[in-house]
Design a protein around this motif. Structure first.
Motif, PDB file in Angstrom:
ATOM      1  N   PHE B 130       0.853  -1.192   0.000  1.00 15.79           N
ATOM      2  CA  PHE B 130       0.000   0.000   0.000  1.00 15.79           C
ATOM      3  C   PHE B 130       0.886   1.238   0.000  1.00 15.79           C
ATOM      4  CE2 PHE B 130      -3.060  -2.738   2.678  1.00 15.79           C
ATOM      5  CZ  PHE B 130      -3.609  -3.314   1.532  1.00 15.79           C
ATOM      6  N   ALA B 131       0.559   2.181  -0.876  1.00 15.52           N
ATOM      7  CA  ALA B 131       1.332   3.414  -0.931  1.00 15.52           C
ATOM      8  C   ALA B 131       0.384   4.590  -0.684  1.00 15.52           C
ATOM      9  CB  ALA B 131       2.017   3.549  -2.276  1.00 15.52           C
ATOM     10  N   PHE B 132       0.844   5.486   0.175  1.00 15.05           N
ATOM     11  CA  PHE B 132      -0.026   6.608   0.586  1.00 15.05           C
ATOM     12  C   PHE B 132       0.562   7.944   0.140  1.00 15.05           C
ATOM     13  CE2 PHE B 132      -0.624   3.133   3.531  1.00 15.05           C
ATOM     14  CZ  PHE B 132      -1.991   3.027   3.628  1.00 15.05           C
ATOM     15  N   CYS B 133      -0.294   8.906   0.107  1.00 13.20           N
ATOM     16  CA  CYS B 133       0.081  10.301  -0.183  1.00 13.20           C
ATOM     17  C   CYS B 133       0.911  10.407  -1.462  1.00 13.20           C
ATOM     18  CB  CYS B 133       0.868  10.921   0.968  1.00 13.20           C
ATOM     19  SG  CYS B 133      -0.021  10.889   2.505  1.00 13.20           S
ATOM     20  N   PRO B 134       0.368  10.003  -2.591  1.00 15.47           N
ATOM     21  CA  PRO B 134       1.149  10.096  -3.822  1.00 15.47           C
ATOM     22  C   PRO B 134       1.349  11.555  -4.226  1.00 15.47           C
ATOM     23  CG  PRO B 134      -1.109   9.504  -4.318  1.00 15.47           C
ATOM     24  CD  PRO B 134      -0.996   9.503  -2.835  1.00 15.47           C
ATOM     25  N   THR B 135       2.480  11.796  -4.861  1.00 16.26           N
ATOM     26  CA  THR B 135       2.698  13.134  -5.415  1.00 16.26           C
ATOM     27  C   THR B 135       1.966  13.203  -6.748  1.00 16.26           C
ATOM     28  OG1 THR B 135       4.689  12.341  -6.511  1.00 16.26           O
ATOM     29  CG2 THR B 135       4.968  13.318  -4.345  1.00 16.26           C
ATOM     30  N   ASP B 136       1.854  14.404  -7.287  1.00 18.11           N
ATOM     31  CA  ASP B 136       1.124  14.556  -8.550  1.00 18.11           C
ATOM     32  C   ASP B 136       1.770  13.743  -9.659  1.00 18.11           C
ATOM     33  OD1 ASP B 136      -0.576  16.141  -7.236  1.00 18.11           O
ATOM     34  OD2 ASP B 136       0.324  18.040  -7.924  1.00 18.11           O
ATOM     35  N   ALA B 137       3.109  13.757  -9.661  1.00 15.51           N
ATOM     36  CA  ALA B 137       3.827  13.017 -10.706  1.00 15.51           C
ATOM     37  C   ALA B 137       3.516  11.524 -10.614  1.00 15.51           C
ATOM     38  CB  ALA B 137       5.328  13.245 -10.553  1.00 15.51           C
ATOM     39  N   GLN B 138       3.468  11.023  -9.399  1.00 11.81           N
ATOM     40  CA  GLN B 138       3.216   9.587  -9.218  1.00 11.81           C
ATOM     41  C   GLN B 138       1.781   9.223  -9.586  1.00 11.81           C
ATOM     42  OE1 GLN B 138       4.417   9.729  -5.190  1.00 11.81           O
ATOM     43  NE2 GLN B 138       6.422   8.810  -5.568  1.00 11.81           N
ATOM     44  N   LEU B 139       0.886  10.166  -9.420  1.00  7.32           N
ATOM     45  CA  LEU B 139      -0.518   9.880  -9.748  1.00  7.32           C
ATOM     46  C   LEU B 139      -0.704   9.667 -11.243  1.00  7.32           C
ATOM     47  CD1 LEU B 139      -2.790  12.137  -7.538  1.00  7.32           C
ATOM     48  CD2 LEU B 139      -2.797   9.658  -7.707  1.00  7.32           C
ATOM     49  N   VAL B 140       0.003  10.446 -12.023  1.00  3.71           N
ATOM     50  CA  VAL B 140      -0.194  10.344 -13.475  1.00  3.71           C
ATOM     51  C   VAL B 140       0.562   9.166 -14.077  1.00  3.71           C
ATOM     52  CG1 VAL B 140      -0.673  12.806 -13.722  1.00  3.71           C
ATOM     53  CG2 VAL B 140       1.673  11.984 -13.942  1.00  3.71           C
ATOM     54  N   GLU B 141       1.440   8.568 -13.276  1.00  6.01           N
ATOM     55  CA  GLU B 141       2.190   7.417 -13.810  1.00  6.01           C
ATOM     56  C   GLU B 141       1.246   6.270 -14.151  1.00  6.01           C
ATOM     57  OE1 GLU B 141       5.664   5.742 -11.826  1.00  6.01           O
ATOM     58  OE2 GLU B 141       6.133   7.774 -11.129  1.00  6.01           O
ATOM     59  N   LYS B 142       1.748   5.364 -14.915  1.00  8.32           N
ATOM     60  CA  LYS B 142       0.939   4.212 -15.310  1.00  8.32           C
ATOM     61  C   LYS B 142       0.597   3.378 -14.074  1.00  8.32           C
ATOM     62  CE  LYS B 142       2.796   0.856 -17.839  1.00  8.32           C
ATOM     63  NZ  LYS B 142       2.479  -0.473 -17.371  1.00  8.32           N
ATOM     64  N   LYS B 143      -0.602   2.889 -14.053  1.00 11.76           N
ATOM     65  CA  LYS B 143      -1.041   2.129 -12.887  1.00 11.76           C
ATOM     66  C   LYS B 143      -0.267   0.814 -12.800  1.00 11.76           C
ATOM     67  CE  LYS B 143      -5.151   0.663 -10.506  1.00 11.76           C
ATOM     68  NZ  LYS B 143      -6.436   0.024 -10.668  1.00 11.76           N
TER      69      LYS B 143
END
Lengths: 115, 1161
Positions: B130-143
């Motif tokens: 489980f990964a929490f508090c993603p940064t914006d860059a990490q959110l747009v990365e491929k799932k």
């Protein structure tokens, strides 16, 4: 085993009204605390036990390591001549500390006799 | 062995929770772990969506509706236990990774990290990261499939999300179990344990056990003891074998302890307390066997478990005791995490030892409050209930616990906790701590505060001790008066009527009914007096202290205080109410030792109450030398909307108005409306002492200024007259040097202007008119009366200067003549008769007043005799000179004295009446007559009245400077001076003689000179010289007395008594040498008519004239004198003449009368 003992009179509401560390063992401060801690903890057991028996003297109610706690439960704050004197003093407020030096000497003398 | 063991703990599936990726801040880690650990029990029903049942599923008969899957999350994972195979609950069957994305930007690395971490758990059947508090860059990365990223959201949706994830995990576990069971059934299970135990307690049996089935309980106990016995036997054998084979010995103790704890937990109920505590004590005894360093962890867990179980049992003190043991074990390890754990464990014990932080004891607090409330209701606090306030005061233990918390928190670098612990230690136990220890605590407080951000708040107060001292009413508060809507004089009976807030009479009525009520006004500053005490041996600097108000409608002003060791100080704290409503002030906010704390008054009150009963170590205030504890009841404070506020200012000085004794002065008073509401109505009255010193108040001035708008002002005058200093005051003054004579006005002797005023009535929403309270402004007129002119003495002088009778005096009377017609022409009501003292007078009585000016200013003295009697015109005796001497006031410089002479004329009564001599004559009359006694009393009263009126007519007025003027109080002095000869002053002579020129048949009154003669006593002579002066006319008068010319004269004799007087009149004339000019042998004056032994009878209150003519041979000065020998004098006359014997001749003599005779031109 060190012949040391801690004598505490606890009044209603858990207030220790008299404390005396008696015995011949070299006094270590930490140890003295330990004695009091054990006595304080034993009150829980005493509280329960006192209602299950008619005896005023509850033998060894609690122990920790080598230390044994024995308790004398009195009905209306009277057990020993000196204590009675204290409690009969009209100026004594139930619950406050016993500060009489006379009482202290007596307790220590008694302790020497029985230890 | 591990914490939290119970019989059910075998059924939980162990899941390792591992932090992966970059470092996670500990609060975040705690939050994430809590998020995961929340789902320790997953309903089977909720697994359905995620669970794909195998067609040959062995789980078909599981309770899918009600059952649940237990998960046990182990944060940080655990080392594989050698008991895994024996107790499969010890196996880690799943791994959960937790990643804090802001600190681990590279997701690939996180994935690899997680795989690595999971590798150490080979038995894991499922894993999730489980990964929490993603940064914006990490959110747009491929799932990614291997990392589950929780999108940023609020706590609630995060929890829902996590639940889903855990259910998914549980479902996949379940499917793995299914597979495993299907596979295991064919092969059978190999059970390998270190001990090859011969018996086990099937978990399926345990699951069926109810909690309170006694039969089952017995079964459990039986099995437990059997197992223990078997186990002990087995271990003995096994250890013997192992030692023989040099293998690791396996401690039997831990297994035994574990079993004991499991049983204890199973039995842990209040009814079985004895049994459980025996079990636990046995387990604690077992700890003695754990002496190896490697056993420390087991010992730790053992104590934790014992503490927990005692806690469950309700044995708080036991639990606390074992918790402290745990903490000590932690403290033996030398790292910050252990210290943190120790600190947390110790914090849990604080409740049992009654040293808890205030942060955690809100509940406790409330109960105390209730107790207090009930106590105050009943009036007196019962000793027993006080005792219960100080329950469990094991001070030694409390200090030890606090010291250990302080130590561990310092080691754990938690500055706030260490500050709080040090504060509690110092505040509660300062009497038991040595001065060095106190300073040490102070420095550790300082050190902790250095690490805290500025403005940190702590729930636990430290020093100083603060108690409510008093509620000094601000002057503006004091004057709020409830308005009585039914009265025009709304202030009457509403508020304190005098200048004192406390009156014993009003108190008696008020005390029983309700608490003191205080009204504060929006926008007007208020004050509360508190007392601070520093009972410690170091300097205490309170950076700021201000009132703590929770209701939010009060702005408190901070002050800073410095308290030297062992001192107490009273501090006035002020503030401004900002909104209408109730205000309660529970305590003060203190910024001290770098941290902000709230000090509650009632805590200190309890403490002081305990100290007064000997229950607490020491009273911090008393040991600082402060006064005895007195409980200050907190008034109920209500804030009302703004009211007008009048401020009075005495124009010309803030200090007292310095007035000389008897001074009359106008004082201007300016009233300014300092409030924000206009004054619509007002009333000014007087109160206090010396009210008669206020002569007048210019009511019309201020009334015309109403309404006084905010900021507006009105000035009006008050006329004051200084009262007279009492003898004691004068003496006190006299003892001082004149420089110090300006003293401050004494308290309580001043009058007050009582100004009641009010603003407009407010219109309430429902249309009713509500009257806001009015106010009262007491303006003290601080009059300081100082000794002004002082009368040194007053005495009576008699002057005997014969009248100088020049031609100027021979003028005929300018007013209408009066002839001796026998009409009642008592001189008293004639008109003004004046004396020129320069010309002298025969037997003139003068009152001499000696005045001394002890002040440092100049006084002008103006003596006036105020003739406002019924039969006397209002005249000044000195009018003759007063015309040109209006400015001729007597000026007395400082430290000089002056004498003022007052001629005592015009006071004579018109008639010489017998009644004045009643006292003297009464002695000869028969006593016992009641009527006589009454008459006597009346006469005396009349006499006294005359004396008083005489005295009150004499006024000595003075002026000093531009606007000081007043009047001397000399009544008593005059009375004393006149007492001896009051008769002579008041009583007229029996006969009055006057000479007149008789020309052309008309009598011109030249001089009237009457005299009552007492031949024996010249000082008894009494002159009422009625000289009619009209100087202007006299200058032009042609009718002079010349030599060698016949001068016609008349002597007029007036009888002033009520009885007829018979007498023999003689007229004599003497020249300057004193020779008798009428001598037969050598006469220098010729005469016509009878001049000696003229027998006359004068009727009562009538005049008789006797004409004669003289012819002067020689120009020069002559003196004429008339005298008469009274025949058959009455008692009254004798008394008046003070005759000693009854046969003594009574002679009446007129005063000498000088005539200047000019030669013929």
């Amino acid at each position: 085993m060190a012949s040391t003992a801690c004598f505490v009179i606890v009044s209603k509401n858990d207030i220790p009204i008299y404390e005396a560390e008696v015995g011949s063992a070299p006094k270590k401060e930490e140890l003295a605390y330990q004695h009091q801690f054990i006595l304080h903890a034993a009150l829980d057991v005493v509280q329960d036990l006192a209602w299950t028996t008619n005896a005023m003297f509850l033998k060894s109610v609690d122990r920790f390591n080598d230390l044994v706690v024995s308790v004398y439960v009195t009905a209306v704050l009277c057990c020993e001549c000196s204590t009675v004197q204290i409690f009969l003093n009209p100026l004594y407020l139930p619950g406050s500390r016993i500060t009489s030096s006379h009482f202290d000497t007596k307790v220590r003398a008694l302790a020497r006799r029985y230890l | 062995m591990e914490p939290g063991l119970s019989i059910e703990s075998g059924s939980a599936i162990r899941v390792a929770v591992l932090p992966v990726g970059g470092p996670i801040p500990s609060p975040c880690l705690r939050d994430y772990a809590a998020l995961v650990a929340r789902h320790a029990c997953v309903d089977l029903a909720s697994l359905r969506p995620y669970y794909k049942e195998h067609q040959k599923s062995p789980f078909a008969h599981q309770p899918w509706d009600a059952g649940c899957l237990r998960l046990k999350f182990v944060l940080g994972g655990c080392v594989p236990s050698p008991w895994e195979d024996f107790q499969s609950s010890r196996k880690v069957l799943a791994v959960v990774g937790i990643c804090h994305l802001p600190s681990s930007p590279d997701l690939d690395r996180v994935a690899a990290d997680f795989v690595d971490a999971a590798r150490s758990y080979p038995s894991a059947l499922a894993s999730r990261c489980f990964a929490f508090c993603p940064t914006d860059a990490q959110l747009v990365e491929k799932k990614r499939d291997d990392i589950i990223i929780f999108p940023p959201s609020d706590q609630q949706s995060l929890e829902v999300h996590m639940l889903t994830m855990i259910q998914d995990l549980a479902a996949s576990l379940l499917m793995e179990f299914e597979k495993w069971v299907l596979r295991a059934e064919s092969t059978g299970t190999i059970l390998k344990t270190p001990l090859d135990s011969q018996s086990s307690l099937g978990s399926e049996e345990v699951d069926r056990m109810g909690q309170s089935d006694p039969v089952l309980e017995d079964e459990v106990k039986y099995r437990y003891y059997t197992i223990i016995q078997l186990y002990r036997r087995a271990t003995l054998q096994d250890n013997a074998q192992r030692s023989f084979l040099s293998l690791n010995r396996v401690s039997p103790v831990s297994f035994e302890l574990e079993a004991a704890l499991k049983l204890a937990r199973y039995l842990c109920r209040r009814e079985l307390a004895k049994e459980v505590s025996d079990l636990l004590m046995g387990a604690a005894d077992g700890a003695k066997a754990l002496i190896d360093a490697s056993d420390r962890l087991i010992l730790l867990i053992l104590y934790i478990e014992i503490a927990r179980l005692f806690g469950t049992l309700g044995y708080k003190r036991k639990a606390a005791f074992f918790s402290r043991q745990v903490a000590q074990l932690y403290l033996q390890q030398d790292n910050a995490y252990a210290a943190m754990s120790a600190m947390q464990v110790l914090t849990m014990t604080t409740n049992a030892y009654h040293v808890q932080s205030r942060k955690n004891n809100k509940l406790d607090h409330d109960s105390h409050k209730e107790l207090r409330a009930s106590n105050t209701d009943s009036g007196k606090v019962h000793p027993q209930s006080i005792v219960s306030l100080f329950e469990s005061q094991w001070s030694t233990l409390q200090m030890v616990i606090l010291r250990e918390i302080l130590m561990s928190s310092i080691r754990a670098s938690d500055p706030l906790s260490s500050w709080s612990a040090a504060a509690r230690l110092l505040r509660s136990f300062y009497p038991l701590i040595t001065p060095a220890g106190q300073s040490g605590l102070a420095s550790s407080l300082g050190n902790s505060a250095d690490r805290l951000p500025a403005g940190t708040r702590c729930a636990d107060p430290c020093l100083p001790f603060i108690r409510l001292h008093s509620f000094p009413l601000h002057p503006s508060q004091r004057d709020v008066v409830k308005r009585n809507p039914h009265k025009k004089d709304w202030w009457t009976g509403a508020g304190p009527s005098g200048p004192f807030i406390y009156t014993p009479f009003s108190k008696a009525a008020a005390s029983g009914t309700s608490k003191q009520e205080v009204t504060w006004i929006v926008g007007e500053p208020v004050q509360v007096m508190v007392e601070l005490a520093n009972p410690c041996s170091f300097d205490l600097v309170v950076e700021s202290i201000y009132l703590s108000v929770h209701s939010g409608n009060f702005d408190a002003f901070p002050v800073s205080v410095s308290l030297p060791p062992n001192t107490s100080k009273s501090v006035l704290l002020s503030g401004v109410p900002t909104q209408v409503g109730q205000i309660s002030i529970p305590g003060c906010i203190v910024h001290c030792f770098g941290v902000i704390t709230e000090h509650l008054f009632k805590e200190v009150d309890c403490l002081l109450l305990g100290a007064s009963q000997g229950l607490v170590l020491s009273d911090p205030f008393r040991c600082c030398g402060s006064s005895k504890f007195k409980s200050v009841s907190f008034p109920s404070i209500s804030v009302v909307p703004p009211l007008p506020l009048l401020v009075a200012n005495v124009v010309g000085g803030e200090g007292s108005i310095l007035l000389y004794e008897g001074e009359i002065r106008d004082v201007l008073i300016t009233l300014t409306n300092a409030g924000t509401v206009p004054v619509e109505e007002a009333n000014i009255a007087l109160s206090g002492k010396n009210q008669d010193s206020v002569i007048s108040i210019a009511h019309s001035t201020w009334k015309s200024a109403l309404p006084i708008k905010p900021g507006g002002e009105v000035t009006f005058a008050v006329t004051l007259r200084a009262w007279h200093l009492s003898l004691a005051d004068s003496e006190a003054d006299g003892s001082r040097s004149p420089v110090n004579s300006r003293r401050t006005a004494r308290e309580g002797i001043n009058p007050f202007l009582d100004i009641h005023y009010a603003g407009p009535a407010a219109n309430a929403e429902n249309g009713d008119v509500s009257l806001p309270p009015g106010r009262r402004l007491a303006v003290p007129l601080n009059i300081c009366v100082v000794q002004g002119l002082r009368l040194v003495r007053a005495r009576l002088l008699s002057m005997e200067i014969p009248a100088q009778f020049t031609e100027a005096h021979l003028s005929p009377v300018s007013r209408k003549d009066y002839i001796s017609t026998g009409t009642d022409t008592a001189h008293g009501d004639d008109n003004l008769l004046t004396i020129d003292p320069c010309k002298g007078s025969w037997g003139l009585r003068l009152l001499e007043l000696e005045l001394f000016n002890p002040t440092d200013v100049v006084f002008d003295v103006d003596v006036a005799v105020h003739l406002d009697g019924t039969n006397v015109d209002q005249k000044l005796i000195d009018e003759g000179t007063a015309v040109d001497a209006a400015c001729q006031k007597t000026r007395i410089d400082r430290d000089y004295s002056a004498r003022v002479l007052i001629p005592l004329e015009n006071f004579k009564l018109p008639v010489l009446d017998a009644s004045f001599f009643i006292k003297e004559s009464g002695s000869t009359e028969p006593l016992g007559s009641k009527a006589a006694a009454i008459a006597e009393r009346n006469a005396k009263a009349e006499l006294n009245a005359s004396i008083n009126s005489l005295i009150s007519k004499i006024k000595v007025k003075w002026h000093s400077g531009r606007n000081s003027s007043g009047e001397l109080n000399i009544k008593n002095a005059i009375q004393a001076a006149l007492q001896a000869s009051i008769m002579d002053i008041l009583l007229p002579d029996p006969l009055t003689f006057s000479f007149k020129l008789a020309k052309n048949g008309s009598a011109i009154n030249v001089v009237s000179s009457k005299d009552s003669g007492n031949p024996d006593d010249d000082s008894g002579h009494f002159t009422d010289e009625n000289v009619i002066l009209s100087t202007k006319n006299a200058q032009r008068c042609e009718d002079l007395i010349s030599a060698h010319e016949m001068t016609h004269m008349v002597v007029q004799i007036r009888n002033n008594t009520k009885e007829i007087i018979r007498m023999n009149l003689s007229i004599s004339c003497k020249d300057v040498a004193g020779e008798n000019c009428f001598d037969e042998n050598s006469a220098t004056v010729l005469w016509a008519g009878v001049l000696s032994d003229v027998h006359l009878e004068v009727p009562p209150l009538q005049e008789v004239a006797h004409p004669f003519s003289v012819y002067f041979l020689v120009p020069g000065d002559y003196s004429l004198q008339a005298s008469s020998l009274i025949i058959d004098a009455t008692d009254v006359l004798r008394a008046r003449a003070k005759a000693e014997s009854s046969d003594e001749p009574i002679l009446c003599r007129g005063s000498p009368f000088h005539i200047r005779v000019v030669g013929k031109v």
